[in-house]
Design an enzyme around this catalytic site. Structure first.
Site, PDB file in Angstrom:
ATOM      1  N   LYS A  15       0.754  -1.115  -0.094  1.00  0.00           N
ATOM      2  CA  LYS A  15       0.155   0.214  -0.053  1.00  0.00           C
ATOM      3  C   LYS A  15       0.861   1.225   0.135  1.00  0.00           C
ATOM      4  O   LYS A  15       0.650   2.259  -0.800  1.00  0.00           O
ATOM      5  CB  LYS A  15      -1.005   0.017   1.088  1.00  0.00           C
ATOM      6  N   ASP A 316       1.782  -1.230  11.922  1.00  0.00           N
ATOM      7  CA  ASP A 316       0.555  -1.511  11.272  1.00  0.00           C
ATOM      8  C   ASP A 316       0.234  -2.914  11.618  1.00  0.00           C
ATOM      9  O   ASP A 316      -1.050  -3.394  11.535  1.00  0.00           O
ATOM     10  CB  ASP A 316       0.598  -1.191   9.795  1.00  0.00           C
ATOM     11  N   LYS A 343      -4.904   5.932  14.629  1.00  0.00           N
ATOM     12  CA  LYS A 343      -4.848   5.255  13.208  1.00  0.00           C
ATOM     13  C   LYS A 343      -6.325   5.270  12.840  1.00  0.00           C
ATOM     14  O   LYS A 343      -7.117   6.151  13.020  1.00  0.00           O
ATOM     15  CB  LYS A 343      -4.378   3.805  13.339  1.00  0.00           C
TER      16      LYS A 343
END
Ligand code: S3P
Length: 430
Positions: A15, A316, A343
């Site tokens: 990503k 993440d 987040k």
């Protein structure tokens, strides 16, 4: 019943690299060729924002096949007629602020409810110090924010956080304005922006002093050349499959073509400390990034302490790590991870609440979480809070035969891992 996980798979494109490849291709002069781009919703947001600025970026194909981007240089970008909708994507909004800060027009960035709840002054403050102006149209520190671009001056910015989004916004501000910039961060955050700038012929120098890392970009002033690159698989997506294979009773899983940039592989190192063994095979460099095939088999896991310096390279993946900890022996204590509160949702609160909802023991800390593992069946409903990684982490845990876990918002995984549920079902068919 036993969980058997085996196969030979690939995960969708990275990503972070996809966002950057699209932005650089749109800022370059000439036709870029990009393969393996993540077709997830976040990257589609970057593509549509660039389109609204007059760049010829096609829809990202579902199968990662090649697209061509006809770049005319950042100077050819035009003022958008409407607010630029970044959807759920923090990276789109924050990196685009950097690129837009030097444009001779105004553009307003906005996003969905989750993104409009996330802090933005961490980006607008350093860019304002470079001379950019911003108008907050919503709550303080939140989108929608109008970027009133113009000429910028250079900066030596000392970032309070190891954040690739902050670092990249400043570097891209300097690139667009053609002024030298430097960023010092307390620990190296993911370095894809620097790697790509270097591959495109720009000068980025890195130096380390004590724990801090300094990046200095001296723009060449030349037009960016077009890109020809294949985006490797996303290690953040691979982490969910690695966790599934670790939780299995038998089998062996190979995940091919995963980006193993050291700023991204913290999760793999941490699960190894928990008792796993992850083999990197066929290590190579592709598109300026280290890439490998991962081989992983089931392993009994034990709890670990995870702290400060280890967090950025696993930021993440902490949701998956905390959820795995519910099946490890003993206690896992994660600290120094306060960034998780800002987040896609407050991930610390979401993890603690959901772990307890299914019968696991979890204690919320200001900057982390403590999880006590057990092997009792875990059962109940999960609220994803519109967060892809919360949904996927509990989806993996739900594959254990003794567990019975339902995730309320399954579609949210499309943000970063389209096809996630189908792959899980295929790999973990009981
Ligand atoms: C990203 C940087 C990280 C990460 C995010 C993607 C990037 O955020 O959590 O998912 O592509 O630059 P921070 O820079 O805020 O740590």
């Amino acid at each position: 019943m036993k969980l058997h996980v085996s196969g030979d798979v690939t995960v969708p494109g990275d990503k972070s690299i996809t966002h950057r490849a699209l932005m650089f291709a749109a800022a370059a002069e000439g036709e870029s060729r990009l393969r393996g781009l993540l077709p997830g919703a976040d990257c589609q947001s970057t593509a549509s924002v660039l389109r609204a600025l007059g760049c010829g970026v096609p829809v990202l194909p579902a199968d990662g096949s090649e697209i061509r981007v006809a770049g005319r240089g950042i100077a050819a970008w035009t003022a958008p007629v409407e607010a630029l909708d970044c959807g759920n994507s923090g990276t789109t909004s924050r990196l685009m602020m950097g690129l837009l800060a030097s444009r001779p027009f105004s553009a307003t960035l906005t996003g969905d409810g989750s993104l409009r709840g996330r802090p933005m002054r961490r980006i607008t403050d350093p860019l304002a110090a470079m001379g950019a102006r911003f108008r907050e149209h919503g709550a303080p520190d939140r989108l929608p924010i109008e970027v009133i671009g113009g000429p910028l001056n250079g900066i030596d910015y000392r970032s309070p956080k190891a954040s690739a989004q902050i670092k990249s916004a400043v570097l891209l501000g300097g690139l667009g304005a053609g002024v030298p910039v430097s960023v010092t961060e307390p620990g190296l955050s993911r370095d894809h922006t620097e790697r790509m700038l270097t591959a495109l012929g720009e000068r980025v120098e890195t130096s380390e002093t004590g724990d801090a890392v300094n990046l200095r970009l001296t723009p060449s002033g030349r037009a960016l050349p077009p890109l020809d690159m294949a985006v490797p698989g996303d290690p953040s997506s691979a982490a969910f499959l690695v966790a599934l294979a670790l939780l299995a009773d038998e089998g062996e899983l190979r995940i091919r073509n995963v980006c193993v940039n050291p700023t991204r592989t913290g999760f793999f190192r941490l699960v190894e400390r928990m008792g796993a063994s992850i083999r990197f095979e066929n290590e190579r460099l592709a598109g300026g990034e280290p890439v490998a095939d991962l081989l992983v088999a089931p392993a009994p896991l034990r709890g670990i302490d995870v702290g400060g310096a280890e967090v950025p390279a696993a930021i993440d993946e902490i949701p998956m790590l905390a959820v795995l900890a519910a099946r490890a022996q003993g206690e896992t204590r994660i600290t120094g991870a306060g960034e998780l509160r800002v987040k896609e949702t407050d991930r610390i609160a979401a993890l603690a609440q959901n772990l307890r909802a299914i019968g696991a023991e979890a204690e919320e800390l200001e900057d982390g979480i403590v999880v006590r593992g057990s092997d009792r069946p875990l059962r109940g409903g999960i609220r994803a809070f519109h967060d892809h990684r919360i949904a996927m982490a509990f989806g993996v845990l739900g594959m254990r035969p003794e567990n019975d876990i339902q995730v309320d918002d399954r579609a949210v995984v499309d943000v970063s891992f389209p096809g996630f549920w189908e792959m899980l079902e295929r790999l973990g068919a009981r």
